[in-house]
Design an enzyme around this catalytic site. Structure first.
Site: not given
Ligand code: ZN
Length: 292
Positions: A117, A80, A172, A254
């Site tokens: 995030e 992102h 992430h 993640e």
């Molecule tokens: Zn993400």
């Protein structure tokens, strides 16, 4: 320590560890104290790669273990972008990922208290870069908080490809229901459709992913996901452009579930983020050194 360095340099031969054993076994018995110290220093070296000075040099400033990743290129992809939310129409543009057309990029999730995030991914990636750079790697980012939005997922993949990266890790944190906890690593499925072709990278990416999982677990002390991957900490997907379009070994991690209060307490802790970065850096290092 000067005398130790002199011993190491003087006895350095091209075959390194194996030669140490021979040398140690045939060394002067009166010098046993120093001989015993040698295997310990060899054991501390990363396996596989050596950056020893050539025989005959007296460059004691370049011990063989300082830059084990010299010459290796690593691309880190902080997921992102902190300012994606100001460019919602630009990031909504669809791009071709072979198996589908998908949004250029997304805003990412956040903790319930509002820690984004995108801030997490940048912070951890920068910490990883510091560790890998100290080990001699050339580290490139897909974005470093220096772009208004994105880049789009297809460009993120291209950056790794164009860099001919030995490994790419996309960082992430997840946004799932409270109670869902833990980290997982996403591996590319074998996809050959349109612009997607991961056939050549599935195997090395799996090795990278396993190394990442093992070292992340060790460094953070956190458990693999209790909601994805059946406790393995691994998931395989064919719907991520960043993986489908990659031609070099690549995985996503993640790191936790930002919507779970306990995981949120971890990701908002700078001390835990340093551990997370250590785990990611150690996983990449182990993979690049062929230690799985
Ligand atoms: Zn993400």
């Amino acid at each position: 320590m000067g005398s130790t360095a002199a011993v190491v340099t003087a006895a350095l031969v091209p075959t390194c560890a194996a030669a140490w054993l021979v040398w140690g076994a045939t060394g002067d018995p009166s010098d046993q104290g120093r001989d015993r110290a040698v295997p310990e220093s060899v054991a501390a070296l990363p396996s596989g790669r050596m950056s020893a000075p050539a025989r005959g040099t007296s460059d004691a400033k370049a011990p063989m273990s300082t830059k084990p990743l010299a010459g290796r290129v690593v691309v880190l992809d902080p997921g992102h972008n902190p300012t994606n939310n100001r460019h919602t129409s630009a990031i909504a543009r669809k791009v071709d990922i072979g198996t589908a057309r998908k949004e250029c990029d997304t805003t990412g999730t956040a903790t319930n208290a509002g820690y984004p995030e995108a801030s997490y991914t940048l912070d951890v990636s920068r910490r990883v870069r510091k560790i890998l750079a100290a080990r001699g790697a050339t580290v490139k980012f897909t974005q470093d908080g220096n772009r208004a939005y994105g880049p789009c997922i297809d460009e993120r993949a291209r950056i790794g490809n164009n860099a001919k990266a030995a490994a790419v890790v996309s960082v992430h944190a997840d946004g799932s229901a409270a109670g869902n906890r833990g980290f997982h690593v996403i591996l590319p499925a074998s996809v050959h459709k349109g612009v997607a072709d991961t056939r050549a990278i599935t195997k090395p990416s799996r090795a990278l992913g396993i190394a990442l999982r093992d070292h992340f677990k060790k460094a953070t002390g956190t458990k693999p996901s209790n909601y994805i991957g059946g406790g393995t900490g691994l998931d395989v997907r064919n719907d991520l452009g960043g993986l489908n379009l990659s031609r070099v070994p690549k995985v996503f991690i993640e790191c936790g579930n930002m919507r779970d209060p306990k995981d949120a307490a971890l990701v908002t802790s700078a001390a835990w983020r340093q551990k997370a970065a250590q785990g990611i850096a150690d996983g990449i290092t182990a993979y690049l050194e062929g230690r799985g």
